[in-house]
Structures are given as structure tokens and as C-alpha cells.
Design an enzyme around this catalytic site. Sequence first.
Site, mmCIF file in Angstrom:
data_model
loop_
_atom_site.group_PDB
_atom_site.id
_atom_site.type_symbol
_atom_site.label_atom_id
_atom_site.label_comp_id
_atom_site.label_asym_id
_atom_site.label_seq_id
_atom_site.Cartn_x
_atom_site.Cartn_y
_atom_site.Cartn_z
ATOM 1 C CG HIS A 96 -0.186 -0.096 2.524
ATOM 2 N ND1 HIS A 96 0.298 -1.298 3.007
ATOM 3 C CD2 HIS A 96 0.163 0.839 3.429
ATOM 4 C CE1 HIS A 96 0.908 -1.082 4.158
ATOM 5 N NE2 HIS A 96 0.852 0.197 4.434
ATOM 6 C CB VAL A 97 2.231 3.492 -1.998
ATOM 7 C CG1 VAL A 97 3.375 2.558 -1.682
ATOM 8 C CG2 VAL A 97 1.631 3.171 -3.346
#
Length: 154
Positions: free
Chosen positions: A66-67
Site C-alpha cells: 500500500h502506498v
Amino acid sequence: MDLGDLLAPGGIFPAFEAANKKQALLDLSTHAAEITKLDPRIIYDALLQRERLGSTGLGRGIAVPHVKIVGLPGIVCLFAKLAKPIDFESQDSEPVDLIFLLLAPDHAGGDHLKALARISRLVREPAALERLRSATDMTALKRALTLPITSHAA
């Protein structure tokens, strides 16, 4: 927050092929770029940078890379069920067969955390994991991903 609202149209992959972690991230970045219209290299570089901080392999065969991405209009989630498990440098050293890729706008702090919590609730439920792992097609996977969670909040 409903996972069905986060899953990108065309973002569920029932037999995803990847030889290793980098290839999985690269190929998922390419798919995410097609959906978001962003440069795949920007997504991939952000994911690699996040992985350098520590693996997003949670254990029990699950990874949640996740970013936050500048210019992304909203949260996007992709899901890949791998055809063959791969090493993801997970906390428990077990190979990963389920990947949730979560991209969020750089300004979506609270919503990003809610999305991660929603995924966390799903993957902590043994019956949900069994449904994901036994699903053999897109329809069964989508149903498994969007069924209501019966466990406690994350």
C-alpha cells in the site's frame, strides 16, 4: 467502508502469474496504471520504496502492499490470487498467495487507514480466507471479497 467500493473494475485477478515479489509488484503496477491512468513507473517506484521500509507481507500467505500517490483521485484496490505462491519476505516467512494492492491519494490519511482496516478484518476471518483460496473464477472471488465480515473491528 465496503471493500466492493474500493475494488477497481477489472482489478481482480483469479490466477495471477508472478515468479517473485518484484515481478508481482511490477505487473500489479502496470494493471493499476491502466485503471488509474498514472505512469506505472511512479506506482512501482512508490511500492518498492514502501517495501524497503518493511515487507507488506503480513503472514498466513497475505500481502497488502500500500502506498499514497500524488495525483490519484481516489482510493483504488486491486486483488490478485496467485497461481503459485511466492516469497514476499513476510513476517512469518511463509509464501504469499493473496495480494491486496491498495493505492490512495496523498491527502487520504483517514480513508487510507479505513481501507487498510477493512482489508485487515477480511483477512483475519478464517472463513473469508478459505473462500478466497477456494474461489476458482472472477465471480467467486468477487463474492468472497465483498461478503459482509462477521468478525470484530480491526
